[in-house]
Design a protein around this motif. Structure first.
Motif, PDB file in Angstrom:
ATOM      1  N   VAL A 174     102.885  31.054  36.242  1.00 41.15           N
ATOM      2  CA  VAL A 174     102.562  30.997  37.661  1.00 41.15           C
ATOM      3  C   VAL A 174     101.660  29.783  37.867  1.00 41.15           C
ATOM      4  CG1 VAL A 174     101.235  32.129  39.463  1.00 41.15           C
ATOM      5  CG2 VAL A 174     102.816  33.460  38.079  1.00 41.15           C
ATOM      6  N   ARG A 223      94.992  36.666  42.817  1.00 44.52           N
ATOM      7  CA  ARG A 223      94.544  36.728  41.416  1.00 44.52           C
ATOM      8  C   ARG A 223      95.248  37.844  40.655  1.00 44.52           C
ATOM      9  NH1 ARG A 223      90.276  33.745  40.001  1.00 44.52           N
ATOM     10  NH2 ARG A 223      89.582  35.225  38.443  1.00 44.52           N
ATOM     11  N   ASN A 239      89.099  24.523  45.516  1.00 42.72           N
ATOM     12  CA  ASN A 239      88.290  23.343  45.187  1.00 42.72           C
ATOM     13  C   ASN A 239      88.999  22.464  44.155  1.00 42.72           C
ATOM     14  OD1 ASN A 239      88.118  24.958  43.006  1.00 42.72           O
ATOM     15  ND2 ASN A 239      85.904  25.051  42.926  1.00 42.72           N
ATOM     16  N   PHE A 271      94.876  37.291  36.692  1.00 36.23           N
ATOM     17  CA  PHE A 271      93.446  37.228  36.374  1.00 36.23           C
ATOM     18  C   PHE A 271      92.779  38.580  36.581  1.00 36.23           C
ATOM     19  CE2 PHE A 271      94.121  32.694  37.625  1.00 36.23           C
ATOM     20  CZ  PHE A 271      94.005  32.210  36.334  1.00 36.23           C
ATOM     21  N   ARG A 303      99.761  18.980  38.878  1.00 29.36           N
ATOM     22  CA  ARG A 303      99.408  19.689  37.654  1.00 29.36           C
ATOM     23  C   ARG A 303     100.036  21.083  37.630  1.00 29.36           C
ATOM     24  NH1 ARG A 303      93.192  21.196  36.427  1.00 29.36           N
ATOM     25  NH2 ARG A 303      93.644  22.662  38.107  1.00 29.36           N
ATOM     26  N   ALA A 304     100.011  21.757  38.793  1.00 30.13           N
ATOM     27  CA  ALA A 304     100.593  23.098  38.854  1.00 30.13           C
ATOM     28  C   ALA A 304     102.117  23.041  38.701  1.00 30.13           C
ATOM     29  CB  ALA A 304     100.208  23.780  40.161  1.00 30.13           C
ATOM     30  N   ALA A 347      89.775  22.409  41.228  1.00 26.15           N
ATOM     31  CA  ALA A 347      89.520  22.748  39.820  1.00 26.15           C
ATOM     32  C   ALA A 347      90.197  21.787  38.859  1.00 26.15           C
ATOM     33  CB  ALA A 347      89.944  24.192  39.527  1.00 26.15           C
ATOM     34  N   LEU A 348      90.119  20.487  39.144  1.00 22.39           N
ATOM     35  CA  LEU A 348      90.610  19.502  38.177  1.00 22.39           C
ATOM     36  C   LEU A 348      89.611  19.418  37.034  1.00 22.39           C
ATOM     37  CD1 LEU A 348      91.828  16.667  40.571  1.00 22.39           C
ATOM     38  CD2 LEU A 348      93.158  18.489  39.510  1.00 22.39           C
ATOM     39  N   PHE A 349      90.088  19.086  35.833  1.00 25.25           N
ATOM     40  CA  PHE A 349      89.178  18.950  34.697  1.00 25.25           C
ATOM     41  C   PHE A 349      88.452  17.617  34.826  1.00 25.25           C
ATOM     42  CE2 PHE A 349      92.866  21.432  33.079  1.00 25.25           C
ATOM     43  CZ  PHE A 349      92.225  22.659  33.101  1.00 25.25           C
ATOM     44  N   PRO A 350      87.127  17.647  35.035  1.00 27.28           N
ATOM     45  CA  PRO A 350      86.416  16.415  35.394  1.00 27.28           C
ATOM     46  C   PRO A 350      86.354  15.406  34.254  1.00 27.28           C
ATOM     47  CG  PRO A 350      84.869  18.225  35.104  1.00 27.28           C
ATOM     48  CD  PRO A 350      86.238  18.813  35.016  1.00 27.28           C
ATOM     49  N   PHE A 383      93.875  25.675  43.263  1.00 24.10           N
ATOM     50  CA  PHE A 383      92.646  26.318  43.709  1.00 24.10           C
ATOM     51  C   PHE A 383      92.079  25.593  44.914  1.00 24.10           C
ATOM     52  CE2 PHE A 383      93.188  27.377  39.306  1.00 24.10           C
ATOM     53  CZ  PHE A 383      92.800  28.696  39.228  1.00 24.10           C
ATOM     54  N   ILE A 412      99.009  27.540  39.938  1.00 23.87           N
ATOM     55  CA  ILE A 412      97.984  27.814  40.961  1.00 23.87           C
ATOM     56  C   ILE A 412      97.313  26.529  41.404  1.00 23.87           C
ATOM     57  CG2 ILE A 412      95.927  29.131  41.533  1.00 23.87           C
ATOM     58  CD1 ILE A 412      96.508  30.974  39.348  1.00 23.87           C
TER      59      ILE A 412
END
Ligand code: ADP
Ligand code: MG
Lengths: 287, 364
Positions: free
Chosen positions: B84, B54, B90, B59, B153-154, B92-95, B88, B86
């Motif tokens: 950069v 992080r 879990n 962050f 996505r990254a 962290a896709l946008f639901p 994650f 990242i």
């Protein structure tokens, strides 16, 4: 089909337990409502002629329609104020430590812990001609003559917004708390600034809470009889007071009953618009 | 491939981080990562891996030290300006966004027009082998598929560095292997400098060009997988990476390259002073991996009694109790037909070679 008996058992079990409450509602909610509807179908106060005369009267009378319109508009204004002020509070709540969270919750719940009458008189003290706001502004030399705040739309909206704020803030806090905290970071790492993250991620995902909060706030605001009457005063007439006048002062029970039914339907219509929006937003992702 | 930025280098320069709560999560870490390298950040849970990740992503502002990407000191840049990527743990896709909207999210943030965005999203979904999933919502995908989308996505923002925080921890074993291969393949095609955080030593050894081993916020060792496995510099690295037998003993004589150690188990062996110079008469812990012990027929080595034998397929592991009462494990490759060892049989054991026994000063 094979599982049907088991699930039917569960259902009948649940129904039995719900019976006392169902009976209560039947006696003290459905029955009076039906009585009200029956009453509204009388064309005269003596109850001799049947018909839709009371409804026709309301719907063709510009004054009555004006009262309905301004009441629905007032609800929209209060809801908007609560949303704009409540969202930052809920957002803040999810970003501070547990100590501050307790303090925020306490402040949010405070309006619920005092009586409506006391709260409303407090607003009269604050907003009155010689009230706190006018006294302060005058002593600071910002204004010469007192502003008219009490008995105005502005005063009513402010007082109602304060009273109904918990109904907006609590669902918002819940909805924002359900959002995966990593999504903020993901959005940011992909190059989005805070505003884009807010409008593209936080706001859409908190929509169920926004809609729940708006529904509750709206319904509570336009039916808040005491606040509406005391802060609104004689000059501003809203549906609850209009209804009260017709029933108690003028003893025109059939017309009062018709006003109630129309008001009820209008509120139901607005609430179902909110819930439909809610369903649509859930259909498009949501949780 | 368009992802290639030549792979920018990443320098973590004397980075220390103390949380406001007082926890010292990362302490004086130095890493010098070349462009295009794939690095594993390996350590047990709570050792500061996520904190360091992080910090690199921006962050967390570190309390001390610098982060340098390519030629730029990025410490004052917010995460959205560091480029950069990242992934994650879990995902962290946008639901609420479709798969292609998820992949194109970073491109939209860069003001790229819709047609280009859609083309790029499709190209990336092809790359991660999910060509037909663009219209779906994240919750309609399996864990492994969501992971691929998170990767796409990254990569879409053409990052100069790719960071993955325990990316495979939530996947079951077969899927994990698939995804490890997949990430390695994508890293090869894109040439992107990649940092994978993991607590799984096999994952670190199999995927990374170099492994940084962390313990309690400190860098224990930074080297190639064989450096870390065969030439561990600390007792922690030796025991955390791979399995090992820890045998206590006393130094009889020592120079810089070799030490003669009298094991409590009752033998004198030659070991490598792995953690720096050893002093004569000092107590040491000698680490020998199970596969580096062998049964000997002569009087060299130390004596023991065979307990349980576990046939594990390609290898057989024997548990042997030594004279001082401690147990050691011996792993034998099954080449042809191996002789089964009787429970209770007396045997003698010795390291395959002196360089395969590592001696560390004993900590009290
Ligand atoms: N937000 C935080 N505030 C205070 N301490 C933290 C915070 N996050 C992590 N820590 C502490 O810092 C240390 C390292 O944590 P972390 O970087 O998450 O480790 P890892 O990812 O290796 O499991 C832990 O001891 C943890 O308790
Ligand atoms: Mg972690």
């Amino acid at each position: 089909m094979g599982t049907a008996p088991a699930s039917r058992d569960v259902t009948s079990y649940g129904m039995g337990l719900a019976a006392p409450l169902a009976l209560f509602f039947l006696l003290f909610f459905v029955a009076p409502l039906l009585q009200l509807f029956w009453l509204s179908l009388h064309n005269d106060t003596a109850g001799l002629h049947w018909g839709l005369g009371q409804y026709l009267h309301f719907l063709t009378d510009p004054f009555s329609l004006g009262v309905l319109g301004s009441t629905l508009l007032l609800g929209a204004e209060v809801t908007a104020v609560c949303l704009v002020l409540g969202f930052p509070i809920a957002w803040l709540y999810q970003r501070v430590g547990p100590k501050l969270q307790t303090i925020i919750i306490l402040i949010v719940l405070l309006p619920l812990l005092t009586s409506v009458v006391v709260r409303t008189f407090a607003w009269i003290v604050i907003l009155g001609r010689q009230g706190i706001i006018n006294a302060t502004l005058q002593s600071l030399g910002i204004i010469d003559t007192p502003l008219k705040l009490l008995y105005t739309q502005f005063g009513v909206v402010i007082a109602l917004a304060q009273v109904q704020m918990p109904l907006m803030t609590l669902p918002l806090i819940t909805a924002l708390g359900r959002i995966e905290p990593n999504l903020d970071d993901a959005s940011c790492s992909l190059g989005a600034g805070s505003w884009r993250t807010f409008f593209r991620v936080v706001l859409p995902l908190s929509l169920p809470g926004v809609i729940a909060g708006c529904t509750l706030t709206y319904a509570a605001a336009i039916t808040a009889f005491i606040t509406l009457s005391l802060v609104g005063g004689g000059q501003m007439l809203f549906m609850p007071m209009y209804l009260y006048q017709q029933a108690s002062t003028l003893q025109n029970w059939p017309f009062a009953a018709a006003i109630s039914i129309i008001f009820l339907l209008a509120v139901l219509a607005v609430v179902s618009v909110f819930t439909t929006l809610g369903r649509l937003s859930r259909g498009h992702g949501g949780a | 491939m368009a992802e290639t930025q030549g792979g920018r280098s990443l320098v973590v320069d004397a980075v220390t981080h103390r949380y406001p709560s007082g926890a010292l999560a990362v302490e004086n870490i130095n890493l010098d990562i070349k462009g295009g390298e794939i690095i594993a950040l390996l350590g047990p849970s709570g050792c500061g891996k996520t904190t360091l990740l992080r910090i690199i992503a921006g962050f967390i502002a570190q309390t001390q030290g610098r982060i340098i990407i390519g030629d730029d000191i990025v410490d004052t840049l917010p995460p959205n300006r560091r480029a950069v990527g990242i992934v994650f743990q879990n995902y962290a896709l946008f639901p609420h966004l479709s798969i292609s909207e998820n992949v194109a999210y970073g491109l939209a943030a860069r003001g790229i027009d819709k047609a280009t965005r859609q083309r790029e999203a499709q190209r990336l979904l092809d790359l991660v082998q999910l060509p037909a999933m663009g219209e779906r919502l994240p919750r309609q995908l399996s864990g492994g598929q969501q992971q691929r989308v998170a990767l796409a996505r990254a990569l879409a923002i053409k990052p100069s560095i790719l960071l993955l925080d325990e990316p495979f921890a939530a996947l079951d074993k077969n899927l994990r292997l698939d995804m490890q291969i997949e990430v390695k393949r994508l890293q090869r095609v894109s040439g992107i400098t990649t940092l994978i955080v993991t607590h799984d030593q096999e994952e670190a050894l199999s995927m990374a060009d170099r492994v940084a081993v962390l313990s309690h916020g400190k860098l224990e060792q930074f080297g190639t997988p064989s450096d870390v496995y065969d030439r561990p510099q600390t007792l922690f690295v030796n025991t955390f990476v791979g399995s090992t037998n820890r045998m206590p003993g006393v130094v009889v004589s020592a120079d810089r390259t070799a030490a003669k150690v009298r094991l409590d188990a009752g033998a004198e062996i030659i070991a490598r002073p792995a953690g720096g110079a050893l002093s004569e008469g000092g107590r040491v812990t000698v680490c020998i991996r199970p596969e580096h012990l062998q049964f000997v027929g002569d009087e060299t080595g130390f004596a023991g009694v065979v307990g349980m034998s576990l046939p594990l397929g390609a290898t057989v592991v024997h548990e042997v109790t030594t004279a001082d009462g401690s147990g050691v494990k011996v792993s034998q490759a099954r080449i042809g037909e191996t002789r089964a060892l009787e429970n209770g049989a007396a045997v003698r054991l010795a390291p395959l070679a002196p360089s395969l026994a590592n001696a560390f000063p004993a900590t009290l």
